[in-house]
Design a protein around this motif. Structure first.
Motif, mmCIF file in Angstrom:
data_model
loop_
_atom_site.group_PDB
_atom_site.id
_atom_site.type_symbol
_atom_site.label_atom_id
_atom_site.label_comp_id
_atom_site.label_asym_id
_atom_site.label_seq_id
_atom_site.Cartn_x
_atom_site.Cartn_y
_atom_site.Cartn_z
ATOM 1 N N ALA A 68 0.832 -1.191 0.000
ATOM 2 C CA ALA A 68 0.000 0.000 0.000
ATOM 3 C C ALA A 68 0.866 1.239 0.000
ATOM 4 O O ALA A 68 1.978 1.233 0.499
ATOM 5 C CB ALA A 68 -0.908 0.000 1.240
ATOM 6 N N ALA A 69 0.358 2.305 -0.566
ATOM 7 C CA ALA A 69 1.087 3.567 -0.568
ATOM 8 C C ALA A 69 1.140 4.135 0.838
ATOM 9 O O ALA A 69 0.270 3.872 1.661
ATOM 10 C CB ALA A 69 0.388 4.545 -1.504
ATOM 11 N N ALA A 70 2.177 4.923 1.116
ATOM 12 C CA ALA A 70 2.364 5.461 2.461
ATOM 13 C C ALA A 70 1.277 6.464 2.798
ATOM 14 O O ALA A 70 1.134 7.472 2.137
ATOM 15 C CB ALA A 70 3.730 6.138 2.545
ATOM 16 N N PRO A 71 0.470 6.204 3.831
ATOM 17 C CA PRO A 71 -0.551 7.154 4.239
ATOM 18 C C PRO A 71 0.021 8.188 5.190
ATOM 19 O O PRO A 71 1.214 8.194 5.468
ATOM 20 C CB PRO A 71 -1.576 6.270 4.953
ATOM 21 C CG PRO A 71 -0.744 5.173 5.531
ATOM 22 C CD PRO A 71 0.406 4.954 4.563
ATOM 23 N N TYR A 72 -0.815 9.044 5.683
ATOM 24 C CA TYR A 72 -0.364 10.020 6.663
ATOM 25 C C TYR A 72 0.027 9.311 7.951
ATOM 26 O O TYR A 72 -0.487 8.235 8.264
ATOM 27 C CB TYR A 72 -1.467 11.033 6.937
ATOM 28 C CG TYR A 72 -1.726 11.967 5.788
ATOM 29 C CD1 TYR A 72 -0.766 12.886 5.388
ATOM 30 C CD2 TYR A 72 -2.940 11.923 5.108
ATOM 31 C CE1 TYR A 72 -1.009 13.748 4.335
ATOM 32 C CE2 TYR A 72 -3.190 12.787 4.053
ATOM 33 C CZ TYR A 72 -2.223 13.695 3.669
ATOM 34 O OH TYR A 72 -2.454 14.552 2.633
ATOM 35 N N PRO A 73 0.926 9.909 8.753
ATOM 36 C CA PRO A 73 1.400 9.257 9.977
ATOM 37 C C PRO A 73 0.276 8.841 10.927
ATOM 38 O O PRO A 73 0.298 7.744 11.474
ATOM 39 C CB PRO A 73 2.299 10.323 10.607
ATOM 40 C CG PRO A 73 2.772 11.144 9.470
ATOM 41 C CD PRO A 73 1.643 11.174 8.487
ATOM 42 N N ARG A 74 -0.720 9.709 11.129
ATOM 43 C CA ARG A 74 -1.793 9.386 12.076
ATOM 44 C C ARG A 74 -2.632 8.215 11.578
ATOM 45 O O ARG A 74 -2.999 7.332 12.359
ATOM 46 C CB ARG A 74 -2.656 10.626 12.304
ATOM 47 C CG ARG A 74 -3.715 10.475 13.392
ATOM 48 C CD ARG A 74 -4.333 11.808 13.730
ATOM 49 N NE ARG A 74 -3.354 12.679 14.371
ATOM 50 C CZ ARG A 74 -3.108 12.686 15.687
ATOM 51 N NH1 ARG A 74 -3.773 11.866 16.483
ATOM 52 N NH2 ARG A 74 -2.215 13.491 16.199
ATOM 53 N N THR A 75 -2.930 8.196 10.304
ATOM 54 C CA THR A 75 -3.691 7.082 9.745
ATOM 55 C C THR A 75 -2.888 5.788 9.805
ATOM 56 O O THR A 75 -3.423 4.723 10.102
ATOM 57 C CB THR A 75 -4.084 7.393 8.286
ATOM 58 O OG1 THR A 75 -4.818 8.614 8.242
ATOM 59 C CG2 THR A 75 -4.947 6.285 7.717
ATOM 60 N N THR A 76 -1.596 5.878 9.526
ATOM 61 C CA THR A 76 -0.739 4.694 9.592
ATOM 62 C C THR A 76 -0.700 4.133 11.003
ATOM 63 O O THR A 76 -0.756 2.918 11.203
ATOM 64 C CB THR A 76 0.691 5.055 9.152
ATOM 65 O OG1 THR A 76 0.632 5.837 7.971
ATOM 66 C CG2 THR A 76 1.512 3.807 8.883
ATOM 67 N N ALA A 77 -0.583 5.013 11.992
ATOM 68 C CA ALA A 77 -0.564 4.572 13.385
ATOM 69 C C ALA A 77 -1.866 3.867 13.742
ATOM 70 O O ALA A 77 -1.866 2.844 14.446
ATOM 71 C CB ALA A 77 -0.339 5.773 14.306
ATOM 72 N N LEU A 78 -2.988 4.386 13.248
ATOM 73 C CA LEU A 78 -4.280 3.766 13.530
ATOM 74 C C LEU A 78 -4.357 2.380 12.902
ATOM 75 O O LEU A 78 -4.865 1.438 13.525
ATOM 76 C CB LEU A 78 -5.406 4.659 13.004
ATOM 77 C CG LEU A 78 -6.836 4.173 13.250
ATOM 78 C CD1 LEU A 78 -7.091 3.935 14.735
ATOM 79 C CD2 LEU A 78 -7.837 5.184 12.691
ATOM 80 N N ILE A 79 -3.867 2.229 11.688
ATOM 81 C CA ILE A 79 -3.847 0.908 11.041
ATOM 82 C C ILE A 79 -3.037 -0.083 11.876
ATOM 83 O O ILE A 79 -3.450 -1.221 12.094
ATOM 84 C CB ILE A 79 -3.262 1.016 9.621
ATOM 85 C CG1 ILE A 79 -4.193 1.813 8.714
ATOM 86 C CG2 ILE A 79 -3.027 -0.375 9.025
ATOM 87 C CD1 ILE A 79 -3.606 2.126 7.352
ATOM 88 N N ALA A 80 -1.865 0.346 12.353
ATOM 89 C CA ALA A 80 -1.013 -0.526 13.163
ATOM 90 C C ALA A 80 -1.712 -0.940 14.451
ATOM 91 O O ALA A 80 -1.635 -2.105 14.867
ATOM 92 C CB ALA A 80 0.299 0.187 13.479
ATOM 93 N N LEU A 81 -2.420 -0.026 15.095
ATOM 94 C CA LEU A 81 -3.117 -0.332 16.345
ATOM 95 C C LEU A 81 -4.301 -1.276 16.102
ATOM 96 O O LEU A 81 -4.556 -2.178 16.904
ATOM 97 C CB LEU A 81 -3.601 0.958 17.011
ATOM 98 C CG LEU A 81 -2.495 1.851 17.583
ATOM 99 C CD1 LEU A 81 -3.027 3.252 17.874
ATOM 100 C CD2 LEU A 81 -1.897 1.233 18.848
ATOM 101 N N LEU A 82 -5.021 -1.061 15.015
ATOM 102 C CA LEU A 82 -6.127 -1.959 14.678
ATOM 103 C C LEU A 82 -5.626 -3.377 14.436
ATOM 104 O O LEU A 82 -6.262 -4.351 14.855
ATOM 105 C CB LEU A 82 -6.862 -1.454 13.433
ATOM 106 C CG LEU A 82 -7.680 -0.162 13.599
ATOM 107 C CD1 LEU A 82 -8.180 0.320 12.235
ATOM 108 C CD2 LEU A 82 -8.841 -0.364 14.557
#
Length: 281
Positions: free
Chosen positions: A219-233
């Protein structure tokens, strides 16, 4: 935007995680309570890290000299006040609890996103559930995550900004579709929109997409906050439920590379081992 249309409120990471981890209709967690509390603690650490209040130095979490505004001043004060630094896993264990979960729920209730519903047990004990009241914030979150996973702008239909929560249109919260595309850089990641709360390069602790290997779909690099949320989910075991068609290997890599999510996974692993051992006694 129509001035008569109410703006979707900005959510911090703990609020975003808790909203996605809660059943819209009955207000009950979509994961075991221990996983909900543990991941919320990791989300608090992630929020403090994204605001620049804390950082990972070596193996320990340390407060920085910065004093950014945050709704988690109490937790930040605990980290600042410790004479000895602790590991991320230790802080997750120290911060997890029912009180933290309820405080975040109540914050969303004050914004009109969820609605507290009291429930009595045996006429004596009362618990509170938080079913959804306004689907706009959750729809916007899902749309941003789907865009991050697909590498397309969240408002591909013509809205102005990827990060504008009010651009989200309500959709299904149970099983939105998302698939990792061929390696490509998202244009909004390269040039964040003005006023975007996620604009700017992530700091050292924030997960980011790595350079793709030949022939590998990422996947393409998203914004830092969205990426962090994906990792937590992913750490909570929710990513596959929310995005069954998405590339889980990408989310798994994010969870392993991002220290708050990794701390959540380590703590959940210890809790499950303890439960298994207790069951055999």
């Amino acid at each position: 935007m129509n001035p008569e249309t109410p703006k979707t409120p900005e959510l911090n990471l703990p609020q975003a995680f808790l909203l996605l981890a809660t059943n819209d209709q009955n207000g009950k967690p979509e994961v075991p309570v221990f996983a909900l509390r543990t991941t919320l603690a990791g989300a608090i650490l992630a929020e403090l890290e994204l605001t620049g209040a804390i950082g990972l130095q070596g193996k320990n979490v340390r407060a920085t000299a910065a004093a950014p505004p945050t709704e988690f001043q109490h937790e930040l004060g605990l980290i600042r006040g410790k004479s000895r630094p602790h590991t991320p896993k230790r802080w997750v264990a120290m911060l997890e609890g029912r009180a933290e979960v309820q405080r975040v729920y109540e914050g969303m209730a004050s914004l009109g996103i969820v609605e507290p519903v009291g429930e009595k047990h045996l006429g004596l004990f009362k618990s509170t559930r938080y079913p959804e009241k306004d689907h706009g914030p959750e729809a916007a979150l899902l749309k941003k995550i789907e865009a991050a996973l697909s590498g397309a702008p969240a408002d591909a239909g013509g809205a102005a900004s990827t990060a504008a929560h009010d651009a989200g249109t309500p959709g299904s919260a149970s099983a939105p579709t998302a698939a990792a595309p061929e390696a490509a850089a998202a244009p909004e990641a390269a040039a964040p929109a003005a006023g975007n709360p996620e604009a700017g390069a992530p700091d050292a602790g924030t997960p980011a997409a790595k350079a793709p290997e030949a022939g590998k779909r990422v996947a393409a690099a998203p914004y830092p906050r969205t990426t962090a949320l994906i990792a937590l989910l992913q750490a909570a075991g929710l990513f596959g439920k929310l995005f069954p068609a998405a590339d889980r290997s990408y989310a798994d890599e994010l969870a392993k590379d991002y220290w708050p999510a990794r701390a959540v996974e380590d703590e959940l692993r210890m809790i499950r081992l303890a439960q298994e051992e207790a069951a055999t006694l």
